[in-house]
Design a protein around this motif. Structure first.
Motif, PDB file in Angstrom:
ATOM      1  N   GLU A   1      80.289 -29.421 -70.195  1.00  0.00           N
ATOM      2  CA  GLU A   1      81.013 -28.905 -69.171  1.00  0.00           C
ATOM      3  C   GLU A   1      81.868 -27.618 -69.635  1.00  0.00           C
ATOM      4  O   GLU A   1      81.960 -26.559 -68.944  1.00  0.00           O
ATOM      5  N   GLU A   2      82.379 -27.882 -70.648  1.00  0.00           N
ATOM      6  CA  GLU A   2      83.367 -26.923 -71.359  1.00  0.00           C
ATOM      7  C   GLU A   2      82.429 -25.774 -71.873  1.00  0.00           C
ATOM      8  O   GLU A   2      82.648 -24.395 -71.656  1.00  0.00           O
ATOM      9  N   VAL A   3      81.410 -26.072 -72.373  1.00  0.00           N
ATOM     10  CA  VAL A   3      80.549 -24.789 -72.996  1.00  0.00           C
ATOM     11  C   VAL A   3      79.853 -24.020 -71.688  1.00  0.00           C
ATOM     12  O   VAL A   3      80.048 -22.708 -71.670  1.00  0.00           O
ATOM     13  N   SER A   4      79.581 -24.795 -70.665  1.00  0.00           N
ATOM     14  CA  SER A   4      79.071 -24.087 -69.473  1.00  0.00           C
ATOM     15  C   SER A   4      80.198 -23.354 -68.827  1.00  0.00           C
ATOM     16  O   SER A   4      79.945 -22.124 -68.361  1.00  0.00           O
ATOM     17  N   ARG A   5      81.320 -23.929 -68.889  1.00  0.00           N
ATOM     18  CA  ARG A   5      82.402 -22.835 -68.335  1.00  0.00           C
ATOM     19  C   ARG A   5      82.771 -21.725 -68.884  1.00  0.00           C
ATOM     20  O   ARG A   5      82.888 -20.589 -68.450  1.00  0.00           O
ATOM     21  N   ARG A   6      82.578 -21.762 -70.292  1.00  0.00           N
ATOM     22  CA  ARG A   6      83.069 -20.760 -71.146  1.00  0.00           C
ATOM     23  C   ARG A   6      81.942 -19.821 -71.325  1.00  0.00           C
ATOM     24  O   ARG A   6      82.273 -18.289 -71.228  1.00  0.00           O
ATOM     25  N   ILE A   7      80.658 -20.117 -71.240  1.00  0.00           N
ATOM     26  CA  ILE A   7      79.509 -19.168 -71.205  1.00  0.00           C
ATOM     27  C   ILE A   7      79.562 -18.246 -69.856  1.00  0.00           C
ATOM     28  O   ILE A   7      79.467 -17.202 -69.833  1.00  0.00           O
ATOM     29  N   LYS A   8      79.849 -18.958 -68.818  1.00  0.00           N
ATOM     30  CA  LYS A   8      79.684 -18.331 -67.546  1.00  0.00           C
ATOM     31  C   LYS A   8      80.890 -17.322 -67.559  1.00  0.00           C
ATOM     32  O   LYS A   8      80.498 -16.002 -67.070  1.00  0.00           O
ATOM     33  N   ARG A   9      82.179 -17.678 -68.299  1.00  0.00           N
ATOM     34  CA  ARG A   9      83.144 -16.642 -67.896  1.00  0.00           C
ATOM     35  C   ARG A   9      82.691 -15.330 -68.968  1.00  0.00           C
ATOM     36  O   ARG A   9      83.244 -14.336 -68.417  1.00  0.00           O
ATOM     37  N   TRP A  10      82.342 -15.697 -70.167  1.00  0.00           N
ATOM     38  CA  TRP A  10      81.964 -14.711 -71.114  1.00  0.00           C
ATOM     39  C   TRP A  10      80.752 -13.699 -70.275  1.00  0.00           C
ATOM     40  O   TRP A  10      80.922 -12.497 -70.265  1.00  0.00           O
ATOM     41  N   ALA A  11      79.834 -14.443 -69.626  1.00  0.00           N
ATOM     42  CA  ALA A  11      78.740 -13.478 -69.163  1.00  0.00           C
ATOM     43  C   ALA A  11      79.388 -12.678 -67.955  1.00  0.00           C
ATOM     44  O   ALA A  11      78.744 -11.575 -67.864  1.00  0.00           O
ATOM     45  N   GLU A  12      80.048 -13.377 -67.310  1.00  0.00           N
ATOM     46  CA  GLU A  12      80.591 -12.406 -66.037  1.00  0.00           C
ATOM     47  C   GLU A  12      81.666 -11.479 -66.312  1.00  0.00           C
ATOM     48  O   GLU A  12      81.674 -10.296 -65.871  1.00  0.00           O
ATOM     49  N   ASP A  13      82.443 -12.092 -67.110  1.00  0.00           N
ATOM     50  CA  ASP A  13      83.904 -11.054 -67.464  1.00  0.00           C
ATOM     51  C   ASP A  13      83.569 -10.239 -68.681  1.00  0.00           C
ATOM     52  O   ASP A  13      84.398  -8.992 -68.512  1.00  0.00           O
ATOM     53  N   GLU A  14      83.208 -10.696 -69.805  1.00  0.00           N
ATOM     54  CA  GLU A  14      83.283  -9.958 -70.959  1.00  0.00           C
ATOM     55  C   GLU A  14      82.002  -8.908 -70.997  1.00  0.00           C
ATOM     56  O   GLU A  14      82.072  -7.843 -71.629  1.00  0.00           O
TER      57      GLU A  14
END
Length: 453
Positions: free
Chosen positions: A149-162
């Motif tokens: 769950e945590e990796v999924s949350r972080r990677i989506k934030r990276w993909a969309e925001d960064e």
């Protein structure tokens, strides 16, 4: 966030301390086992029994002749062993200890590797999915759901925001990729979620390049070489004059694949040693060369011989993913040990076996896609004049022989060179192979099996 310093010739490759650990779910610890006396024990202890219900295997096809010197090996295992080499081994003169981050506890002969936190008391229920009948593989424990769950949350934030990876209409496909489950399952010894994110960003970036440059999100074999070369400079920086460096730096933000490569590599290089980062660059160059061979065949309509296809797949394969297992694990396999021919054979066989797994699970997906997609069953059917079913079942046999060869080669290397970083690296590669299969088996969003049984 990536290093804010400008990229290019002025950027020295340094090896700073890894990112500060963020509290996260503990990694599941494998059960403690005694050190086995020989290679057979090395293989037997790696895969604890895990029961996953599945359909009965198909009626056996006539067995193909085994390759010379390759026989079936028992299930693979890698316990820690004393850091001594067998008498007469070519490894006797090799640097006997690791030099990477997190390897203090591996530096002395006979010391066990660093202990991971105890696993949660309640194991998650196994995910749905069906294994290819007759496929030789090892079931794995369910990936830790808190980490997923945590990796999924972080990677989506990276993909969309960064890196602004995808438009909104692709969001469902990104979620369906289930990359959090994928990477947690493939790297069970990662000390923290920060370490898992190193692999996860790279995996997403690699898939962005494949999808957008090669496959069904705008990809084309026409002009692929130029696109890949320029994207590769996000991994292996251009060193040129000041007048022309600015144009290159601007190009790194010109499309989603290059933005993803640049950011993922920046994160990775800050946590890896210089030799680990360079190892990854070379493995990615191998991958890109494989892409180009497949693209050339697509442009000319050439269906390769089976051996030619397998040669291409030794380059266009998963190799860059398991070979970063030491960086993700927080230690380093020294460069001289990584470069040994015996280790290179283990890595090549692991990459080849896992790539045929992809061919088998993605078979129906590719048949339903536009164009003519090469995969092992398709090439066997066309070149050996077999039915689709017989060609698919023969491809299963090819995978099984490669997987047995990988395990036998890993066992031989563990016996010849039972140094702690070697054993841990072999364990990490084997865990990646098993986790990769489990992700394919359980990702019913992307994959379904043909009706051959």
């Amino acid at each position: 966030m990536p290093d804010p310093r400008p990229l290019g010739s002025s950027l020295p490759e340094m090896r700073p301390t890894p990112p500060a650990a963020v509290p996260d779910a503990p990694a599941p610890a494998p059960p403690v086992r005694p050190v086995p006396p020989a290679a057979s024990g090395f293989l037997a202890a790696l895969h604890p029994p895990v029961t996953i219900p599945g359909p009965p295997p198909p009626s056996p096809s006539p067995p193909s002749a085994p390759a010379p010197g390759l026989g079936p090996a028992p299930a693979c295992a890698v316990p820690d062993a004393p850091a001594t080499t067998a008498a007469g081994s070519p490894f006797q003169g090799v640097l006997p200890g690791p030099t990477g981050l997190g390897t203090a506890s591996l530096a002395l002969a006979g010391r066990p590797g660093p202990r991971l936190p105890a696993p949660a008391s309640r194991a998650p229920a196994p995910a749905a999915g069906r294994a290819v009948p007759g496929l030789y593989h090892h079931p794995v424990q369910e990936p830790d759901p808190a980490r997923v769950e945590e990796v999924s949350r972080r990677i989506k934030r990276w993909a969309e925001d960064e890196v602004q990876l995808y438009p909104q209409e692709w969001e469902g496909q990104f979620d369906g990729f289930s990359v959090g489950r994928y990477m947690v399952g493939c790297h069970p010894d990662a000390p923290t979620v920060d370490h898992l994110m190193l692999a996860t960003r790279l995996m997403v970036a690699e898939n962005a390049v494949d999808d957008c440059y090669c496959e069904d999100h705008g990809g084309s074999p026409v002009g692929l070489g130029g696109r890949l070369l320029l994207a590769h400079t996000a991994l292996d920086h251009l060193h040129t004059t000041a007048e022309y460096a600015s144009g290159w730096r601007e190009s790194l933000t010109s499309d989603a694949p290059r933005r993803a490569y640049r950011s993922a590599m920046d994160h990775f290089a800050r946590a890896a040693s210089p030799s680990q980062a360079d190892r990854y660059r070379h493995d990615m160059a191998r991958l890109h060369m494989g892409y180009l061979a497949e693209a050339a065949w697509a442009q000319t309509g050439h269906v390769p011989e089976v051996w030619e296809y397998l040669a291409m797949r030794q380059f266009n394969n998963f190799r860059p993913c398991p070979t970063i297992t030491d960086t993700v694990g927080g230690y380093e396999l020294p460069a001289d040990l990584h470069a040994r021919p015996e280790m290179q054979r283990v890595i090549a066989l692991a990459g080849n076996a896992t790539t045929i797994v992809n061919d088998l699970y993605s078979y129906t997906k590719e048949l339903d896609s536009p164009g003519h997609h090469l995969n092992l069953p398709v090439v066997i059917a066309e070149r050996e004049r077999l039915s689709e079913r017989d060609a698919y079942l023969k491809a299963v046999e090819v995978h099984n022989e490669l997987q047995h060869a990988f395990e036998a080669a890993a066992a031989d290397l563990a016996t010849a060179c039972p140094l702690p970083p070697v054993l841990r690296f072999l364990r990490g590669v084997a865990a990646w192979v098993d986790g990769n299969h489990d992700w394919h088996r359980t990702n019913t969003y992307r994959y379904s099996l043909p009706d051959f049984w």
